[in-house]
Design an enzyme around this catalytic site. Structure first.
Site, short mmCIF file in Angstrom:
data_model
loop_
_atom_site.label_atom_id
_atom_site.label_comp_id
_atom_site.label_asym_id
_atom_site.label_seq_id
_atom_site.Cartn_x
_atom_site.Cartn_y
_atom_site.Cartn_z
N TRP A 319 -7.09 -0.54 -0.54
CA TRP A 319 -5.79 -0.95 0.01
C TRP A 319 -5.04 0.26 0.55
O TRP A 319 -4.35 0.18 1.56
CB TRP A 319 -4.97 -1.64 -1.08
CG TRP A 319 -3.60 -2.04 -0.64
CD1 TRP A 319 -3.24 -3.18 0.00
CD2 TRP A 319 -2.38 -1.28 -0.80
NE1 TRP A 319 -1.88 -3.20 0.25
CE2 TRP A 319 -1.33 -2.04 -0.23
CE3 TRP A 319 -2.09 -0.05 -1.36
CZ2 TRP A 319 -0.02 -1.60 -0.22
CZ3 TRP A 319 -0.77 0.40 -1.35
CH2 TRP A 319 0.24 -0.37 -0.77
N HIS A 320 -5.19 1.40 -0.13
CA HIS A 320 -4.47 2.60 0.31
C HIS A 320 -5.03 3.19 1.60
O HIS A 320 -4.28 3.83 2.36
CB HIS A 320 -4.50 3.67 -0.79
CG HIS A 320 -3.52 3.43 -1.88
ND1 HIS A 320 -3.79 2.66 -2.99
CD2 HIS A 320 -2.24 3.88 -2.05
CE1 HIS A 320 -2.73 2.63 -3.77
NE2 HIS A 320 -1.77 3.36 -3.24
N GLY A 321 -6.29 3.02 1.85
CA GLY A 321 -6.83 3.60 3.07
C GLY A 321 -8.30 3.29 3.27
O GLY A 321 -9.04 3.05 2.32
#
Length: 470
Positions: A319-321
């Site tokens: 989700w972060h990257g």
């Protein structure tokens, strides 16, 4: 538009507040909410107007799906809604990553579309997935499209969170039109906004100079410089995200809206579980309620519980990257939580100071993968930190000190002082809870912080917040 830019602070925010309360004063309550929606969409579209249709369509479609789910509660429609949102996120965020790895695995040469990631897509996607799930579970009773639009688009939380839940926000928006200027909220909002601004421009942006310089020249770092580089990013991220969270809460409070706490002194944590109860609190709640528990949570065998934890944090990492560094970072935290759970089962307690040190060191090492451009760069930096540097027994620190005019002494003092502040100081919510009256010192602090931001903004562009990338 950045929270720490002069345009936002001195033009957009005061105009938005003034028009909103002027409309309320004339009893134009729906118009006041509509104004906030328009202002929020302008705030979003200021970056790239081409993505305004994307967020607008997302709001319309998810609102319509929510109505159907409340009326029929069909699982197939819920699956369709979740799939649609995840597919949208996957296309914009992970297409290039997928094709790049496909080319590498099969020695193909599929051209990468190089899609520009729309701002906030990770945040408003998760927010609306939670809304659809709760519509299916009959946990929502909001039918007003204007309130829903404001729930998704409200500019203080739109770009980088917190990931607000509909039950926290939509009742407030339902009453929003009845509110008038509340001077106590305005004073508190300005104070907490200024505290966050101070964290960003006075603290985080200085750490960024050293962290960026170190990561750009990892091969040239001595062992001591490698440690300082990692610590500078660890505290840059802390004060950057903490600063944004404060500014979001402060800006919302100007409109008498209370955003949920998203940051609670995470570097005081004495276990990795404690860390995730303090860091990005609303993301932790989403991962728990909408991924971990639906997977089975801790209701099944221990091995399945551990698998659920790992899957949840792999998703949290992605989700972060879109990169293997984020996957590794998520996996590290998932493994750490599994180890913590297993250790708790032994009944053996670690002394509090040792538990805190162990937790902080783990978090610091894990952040290296979060920041690094590649797993190889992260491993290179970690090797330099752990292997004594015979070639540089007396490092000059020139790689880091050349990045700023503070020099080695200033760097050391900056790092030591603000590390102690993170470890021992009161956070913004604690400060706000003890300040019953607004006094002259608060006014001076606000004015000095705003003045410094304005003057510094004349000489350079405002630095974006780190979580704007996610």
């Amino acid at each position: 538009m950045l929270f720490n830019s002069s345009l936002f602070i001195f033009v957009f925010l005061p105009i938005t507040v003034a028009v909103y309360f002027a409309l309320n004063h004339k009893q134009k309550r729906s118009a006041a909410k509509f104004w906030l929606v328009l202002a929020s969409l302008f705030f979003y579209g200021y970056w790239n107007p081409l993505y305004l249709p994307l967020i607008s369509a997302s709001i319309l479609i998810n609102y319509g799906l929510g109505l159907r789910l409340r009326a029929h509660s069909k699982k197939a429609e819920l699956i369709f809604g979740i799939t649609l949102n995840v597919a949208l996120l996957a296309y914009f965020k992970y297409t290039d990553f997928f094709l790049e790895n496909l080319n590498h695995a099969f020695n193909t040469d599929i051209p990468l579309p190089e899609i520009i990631l729309p701002l906030a897509i990770s945040f408003f996607t998760f927010q609306q997935i939670a809304y659809l799930v709760d519509c299916y579970r009959a946990k929502t009773d909001e039918h007003n499209f204007l309130n829903y639009s404001l729930f998704v688009s409200f500019f203080p939380q739109l770009i980088a969170g917190p990931i607000v839940h509909h039950k926290q926000m939509m009742p407030q928006f339902a009453q929003l039109g009845q509110s008038n200027a509340h001077w106590d909220n305005i004073a508190k909002g300005l104070l907490i906004f200024s505290i966050g601004l101070f964290k960003k421009v006075f603290i985080a942006d200085h750490f960024a100079l050293w962290a960026d310089s170190g990561y750009a020249q990892v091969d040239q770092l001595s062992s001591a410089e490698a440690w300082i580089t990692s610590l500078c990013y660890t505290f840059q991220l802390y004060f950057d995200f903490s600063g944004y969270s404060d500014m979001a809460i402060g800006a919302a409070l100007l409109f008498n809206i209370k955003l949920p706490m998203n940051f609670n002194s995470p570097y005081k944590a004495v276990s990795i579980q404690d860390f995730w109860r303090r860091w990005h609190i609303t993301l932790s709640h989403f991962l728990r309620d909408y991924i971990y528990i639906p997977l089975g949570g801790n209701r099944k065998r221990e091995i399945q519980t551990c698998n659920n934890i790992l899957i949840t944090f792999l998703i949290g990492g992605l989700w972060h990257g879109a990169g293997w560094t984020f996957v590794i970072w998520g996996a590290l935290h998932g493994l750490a939580l599994v180890i913590h759970r297993t250790w708790q089962g032994t009944g053996v307690k670690i002394p509090r100071l040792a538990a805190w040190a162990l937790t902080f060191l783990f978090v610091n090492f894990a952040w290296i993968f979060f920041r690094a451009d590649s797993p190889a760069q992260a491993i290179n930096l970690i090797e330099k930190m752990l292997i004594p540097d015979i070639a540089h027994p007396s490092p000059s620190f020139s790689v880091l000190t050349n990045a700023t005019d503070l020099g080695l002494y200033g760097l050391a003092m900056h790092l030591a002082f603000f590390a102690i502040l993170a470890f021992r100081g009161r956070n913004s919510m604690q400060i706000l809870s003890t300040q019953r009256h607004f006094h002259l010192g608060h006014s001076v602090f606000i004015l000095v912080t705003l003045l410094y931001t304005y003057i510094s903004g004349l000489n350079s562009h405002a630095a974006p917040f780190l979580y704007f990338n996610f």
